[in-house]
Design a protein around this motif. Structure first.
Motif, mmCIF file in Angstrom:
data_model
loop_
_atom_site.group_PDB
_atom_site.id
_atom_site.type_symbol
_atom_site.label_atom_id
_atom_site.label_comp_id
_atom_site.label_asym_id
_atom_site.label_seq_id
_atom_site.Cartn_x
_atom_site.Cartn_y
_atom_site.Cartn_z
ATOM 1 N N UNK A 269 0.823 -1.202 0.000
ATOM 2 C CA UNK A 269 0.000 0.000 0.000
ATOM 3 C C UNK A 269 0.860 1.255 0.000
ATOM 4 N N UNK A 270 2.124 1.131 0.366
ATOM 5 C CA UNK A 270 2.978 2.314 0.477
ATOM 6 C C UNK A 270 3.228 2.969 -0.864
ATOM 7 N N UNK A 271 3.086 2.210 -1.930
ATOM 8 C CA UNK A 271 3.354 2.796 -3.244
ATOM 9 C C UNK A 271 2.229 3.683 -3.737
ATOM 10 N N UNK A 272 1.054 3.549 -3.163
ATOM 11 C CA UNK A 272 -0.098 4.290 -3.676
ATOM 12 C C UNK A 272 -0.141 5.741 -3.249
ATOM 13 N N UNK A 273 0.266 6.136 -1.995
ATOM 14 C CA UNK A 273 0.120 7.546 -1.627
ATOM 15 C C UNK A 273 0.899 8.492 -2.520
ATOM 16 N N UNK A 328 -8.290 -4.383 3.340
ATOM 17 C CA UNK A 328 -9.443 -3.819 2.631
ATOM 18 C C UNK A 328 -9.047 -2.546 1.894
ATOM 19 N N UNK A 329 -8.176 -1.736 2.502
ATOM 20 C CA UNK A 329 -7.709 -0.522 1.827
ATOM 21 C C UNK A 329 -6.930 -0.878 0.556
ATOM 22 N N UNK A 330 -6.081 -1.899 0.640
ATOM 23 C CA UNK A 330 -5.333 -2.336 -0.543
ATOM 24 C C UNK A 330 -6.275 -2.856 -1.621
ATOM 25 N N UNK A 331 -7.268 -3.629 -1.215
ATOM 26 C CA UNK A 331 -8.217 -4.178 -2.182
ATOM 27 C C UNK A 331 -9.026 -3.073 -2.855
ATOM 28 N N UNK A 344 -14.965 -13.723 -10.699
ATOM 29 C CA UNK A 344 -14.382 -14.693 -9.770
ATOM 30 C C UNK A 344 -13.170 -14.122 -9.050
ATOM 31 N N UNK A 345 -12.331 -13.380 -9.763
ATOM 32 C CA UNK A 345 -11.135 -12.805 -9.143
ATOM 33 C C UNK A 345 -11.508 -11.784 -8.073
ATOM 34 N N UNK A 346 -12.487 -10.978 -8.334
ATOM 35 C CA UNK A 346 -12.922 -9.992 -7.333
ATOM 36 C C UNK A 346 -13.513 -10.666 -6.110
ATOM 37 N N UNK A 347 -14.257 -11.749 -6.320
ATOM 38 C CA UNK A 347 -14.857 -12.461 -5.190
ATOM 39 C C UNK A 347 -13.787 -13.134 -4.324
ATOM 40 N N UNK A 348 -12.791 -13.783 -4.970
ATOM 41 C CA UNK A 348 -11.731 -14.447 -4.206
ATOM 42 C C UNK A 348 -10.911 -13.427 -3.424
ATOM 43 N N UNK A 349 -10.577 -12.293 -4.051
ATOM 44 C CA UNK A 349 -9.805 -11.256 -3.357
ATOM 45 C C UNK A 349 -10.590 -10.695 -2.173
ATOM 46 N N UNK A 350 -11.893 -10.521 -2.334
ATOM 47 C CA UNK A 350 -12.720 -10.014 -1.238
ATOM 48 C C UNK A 350 -12.736 -10.992 -0.065
ATOM 49 N N UNK A 351 -12.877 -12.269 -0.336
ATOM 50 C CA UNK A 351 -12.950 -13.255 0.747
ATOM 51 C C UNK A 351 -11.615 -13.382 1.472
ATOM 52 N N UNK A 352 -10.496 -13.292 0.743
ATOM 53 C CA UNK A 352 -9.191 -13.337 1.411
ATOM 54 C C UNK A 352 -8.982 -12.113 2.307
ATOM 55 N N UNK A 353 -9.372 -10.942 1.825
ATOM 56 C CA UNK A 353 -9.260 -9.741 2.664
ATOM 57 C C UNK A 353 -10.184 -9.835 3.879
ATOM 58 N N UNK A 380 -16.526 -2.037 6.104
ATOM 59 C CA UNK A 380 -15.526 -2.347 5.089
ATOM 60 C C UNK A 380 -16.176 -2.571 3.722
ATOM 61 N N UNK A 381 -17.339 -3.205 3.704
ATOM 62 C CA UNK A 381 -18.028 -3.434 2.430
ATOM 63 C C UNK A 381 -18.479 -2.110 1.826
ATOM 64 N N UNK A 382 -18.945 -1.187 2.650
ATOM 65 C CA UNK A 382 -19.321 0.136 2.151
ATOM 66 C C UNK A 382 -18.111 0.865 1.570
ATOM 67 N N UNK A 383 -16.958 0.687 2.191
ATOM 68 C CA UNK A 383 -15.736 1.304 1.664
ATOM 69 C C UNK A 383 -15.402 0.752 0.276
ATOM 70 N N UNK A 384 -15.512 -0.556 0.102
ATOM 71 C CA UNK A 384 -15.237 -1.149 -1.206
ATOM 72 C C UNK A 384 -16.253 -0.698 -2.254
ATOM 73 N N UNK A 385 -17.494 -0.540 -1.836
ATOM 74 C CA UNK A 385 -18.523 -0.085 -2.769
ATOM 75 C C UNK A 385 -18.270 1.350 -3.222
ATOM 76 N N UNK A 386 -17.668 2.166 -2.367
ATOM 77 C CA UNK A 386 -17.307 3.523 -2.770
ATOM 78 C C UNK A 386 -16.173 3.500 -3.792
#
Length: 642
Positions: A269-273, A328-331, A344-353, A380-386
């Protein structure tokens, strides 16, 4: 008595001439009773103790009372207007009225009370008093002779009040009291009304110059043109945006400690700011010069699609939130930048987070584990939806997780509950995605034979797995990959298939009609399968299915049951996801370059809707079904353990 007897004799003679019946007897009895009552009255009038009063005597007494009241009023109102002639006349009147002194004194006692009660009314009406005094003096002078004559003719033996006199006194008192009450109320009302009138006059005087000044100022102000008004509005918006940017910078400085700890846990996540700070410096909110293109972009947005949601590119607004877990922030950043693409990729990433959130969660004091975790996961789900609107697969996985939270036992420790949730997440990924893909692939291997030409569109992990399994079975086939702008996901599909040694052909969607006669089967992936049988997939899927239907090529849609949705939809306008229209601009030479300055509005939709008439069958882990069997699968899914 003689007169009464003479009047009764002829009546008796008339009665003798009439026949003697019951009615006549009753009449005789009534006449006899009337005669007896008349005799009794006559005897009572002749008694020596009774005092007879003629009509003239009663009138004289009344006049005497009136004169006494008026005389006292005259003494109180005009004491200084007495003359020797008046005094002489009054002395004569008093000498003449010596026999009736008792009556005058009693009347004086009754009038004193009335005078005391009416004094309050006289204070508020000074002008009226002077007129009344003059009128009463004239009336006393005109009626003094008649009053004296009446008093002289009054009998000296009358010393006590009669019943009529007492009633008259009482009525006079009542009238005086009522007059006093009405006078007080009227005086109060007059005062309040005068005060209100004074206030209104003052307010009107003060408001008049203010309104006049305002109208003069309005007249003096020059009329602004349309361009000047727009410039003022843009300046106000720029100032507002700068204020909001300052607030966000202050909030980021306060949460720097929390962000530092999250960076240690998640180094990616450090690369994003750094990138996002550049974006912030280039954002139109901070630079007023770039505010007009943003305004033009908003104005050029098609009103028909105003209800649709677009992915939020400004992810830096959510990274520094202390309540959001680092995973969740990284996702969220990966969703926004489209590094994680595919249902499928989005669902798997969500479940791992979500699994990492459960592991790091700590129950607050005096609260239950299940309820507090439910609130945290919801945030956290509301954050991803934003960051980006959630896929149907992610929404269904979240519903299953919430259902599992409600079924947690209350008598077990927190560590065991976390293990149960982690086990549920692992089994969901394994069964709903992994084993479902194996079941779909095994059912399709029978349909793929030597010499087949499979046509697919964009990139689908499930279609890739099916082709790889067919290659392992050493089936001789080839694949035509159809792709479209702006994402060109077919290039990734081409790279993966070529890595496994599968012969491929790559074309864009505008050439699909030229290659469709070569295809024997069309395999398509799906974002979701709706309850009315319509297929929601990447934009362009419906066009490929339509061309295949025209060439009589079977269309097979491969979709797991965890992507089935209960939503009904017949077009791509009711629900969809908007993408950035600037992605349609390839370079500076493109005709869409600087589209904000023109009236043209590029529309970049993520998904389209394919009707069930264009789909031959849907391949699921349950069976190969028609599109109309979606409600049946949704109904039996809880029973079969899916």
């Amino acid at each position: 008595q003689s007169s009464s007897t003479t009047a009764s004799k002829p009546k008796k003679q008339r009665q003798r001439n009439r026949p003697r019946n019951k009615r006549n007897r009753l009449g005789d009895n009534e006449i006899q009773s009337v005669n007896e009552s008349a005799m009794q009255k006559a005897t009572s009038n002749n008694s020596p103790n009774a005092v007879d009063k003629t009509r003239e005597q009663v009138m004289a007494e009344r006049e005497a009372k009136k004169q006494a009241k008026l005389a006292k009023k005259q003494k109180n109102t005009t004491p200084a207007n007495t003359t020797p002639a008046n005094t002489a006349q009054s002395s004569k009147d008093t000498t003449a009225t010596k026999p009736a002194t008792t009556i005058i004194t009693e009347v004086e006692q009754t009038t004193i009370t009335t005078k005391l009660t009416t004094t309050t009314t006289t204070t508020t009406k000074e002008n009226a008093e002077s007129t009344l005094a003059s009128a009463t003096s004239i009336k006393v002078a005109s009626t003094s002779d008649t009053a004296v004559a009446g008093i002289k003719s009054a009998d000296s033996s009358v010393g006590e009040k009669t019943r009529d006199q007492i009633k008259a006194d009482r009525e006079a008192k009542k009238a005086a009291k009522q007059a006093a009450k009405t006078a007080k109320s009227s005086a109060n009302n007059v005062d309040t009304v005068t005060q209100n009138l004074n206030k209104l006059e003052v307010a009107a005087k003060t408001a008049a110059p203010q309104s006049a000044a305002a109208t003069e100022e309005e007249k003096k102000k020059p009329a602004l043109t349309k361009a000047e008004r727009r410039a003022i509005q843009e300046a106000q918006r720029a100032a507002k945006a700068q204020g909001q940017a300052k607030k966000t910078e202050a909030a980021s400085s306060t949460t720097a400690k929390g962000a530092a700890s999250s960076v240690k846990k998640a180094p990616s996540v450090t690369t994003t700011p750094t990138k996002e700070t550049k974006r912030d410096s280039e954002s139109p909110a901070k630079s007023p010069s770039k505010l007009s293109p943003l305004k033009a972009e908003r104005e050029c947005k098609v009103k028909l699609f105003n209800h649709l949601v677009c992915a939020n590119k400004d992810a830096s607004l959510f990274i520094n939130d202390a309540r959001v877990h680092p995973s969740i922030a990284r996702l969220g950043v990966q969703y926004t930048e489209r590094t994680v693409v595919g249902s499928n990729a989005r669902c798997i990433a969500f479940l791992h987070a979500l699994r990492q959130v459960v592991q790091d969660f700590e129950t607050p004091a005096k609260k239950e584990f299940g309820r507090s975790l439910d609130g945290a996961v919801k945030y956290h789900v509301e954050h991803l939806n934003k960051c980006r609107p959630l896929a149907v697969s992610v929404t269904n996985a979240y519903k299953q997780f919430k259902n599992q939270l409600t079924q947690l036992p209350a008598d077990k420790p927190e560590t065991e509950l976390k293990e149960l949730l982690e086990h549920f997440i692992d089994t969901y990924v394994e069964n709903q995605i992994g084993k479902a893909a194996q079941a779909i692939s095994s059912s399709l291997q029978e349909k793929i034979t030597d010499g087949d030409v499979l046509l697919t569109f964009a990139c689908s992990s499930l279609i890739q797995y099916i082709c790889e399994e067919a290659k392992r079975r050493k089936v001789n086939f080839r694949v035509i990959v159809v792709d479209s702008r702006p994402f060109c996901e077919g290039q990734e599909m081409l790279r993966r298939l070529h890595a496994h040694g599968i012969p491929c052909t790559y074309v864009l969607i505008n050439a699909v009609s030229y290659v469709m006669p070569e295809a024997t089967k069309v395999l398509l992936g799906a974002h979701a399968l709706l309850a009315n049988g319509y297929v929601m997939a990447r934009a362009g899927t419906a066009q490929v299915a339509l061309v295949a239907n025209c060439h009589n090529v079977p269309v097979l849609v491969c979709c797991e049951t965890h992507k089935f949705s209960e939503r009904f939809q017949t077009d791509a306008i009711v629900y969809n996801e908007l993408c950035d229209p600037n992605q349609l601009v390839m370079n500076a030479k493109c005709s869409l370059n600087n589209w904000q300055k023109s009236r043209m509005t590029p529309l970049n939709l993520s998904y389209d809707i394919t009707p069930p008439e264009l789909v031959s069958a849907v391949v699921t882990e349950v069976a190969i079904l028609p599109c109309t069997s979606v409600p049946v699968i949704l109904r039996i899914k809880p029973e079969i353990g899916y």
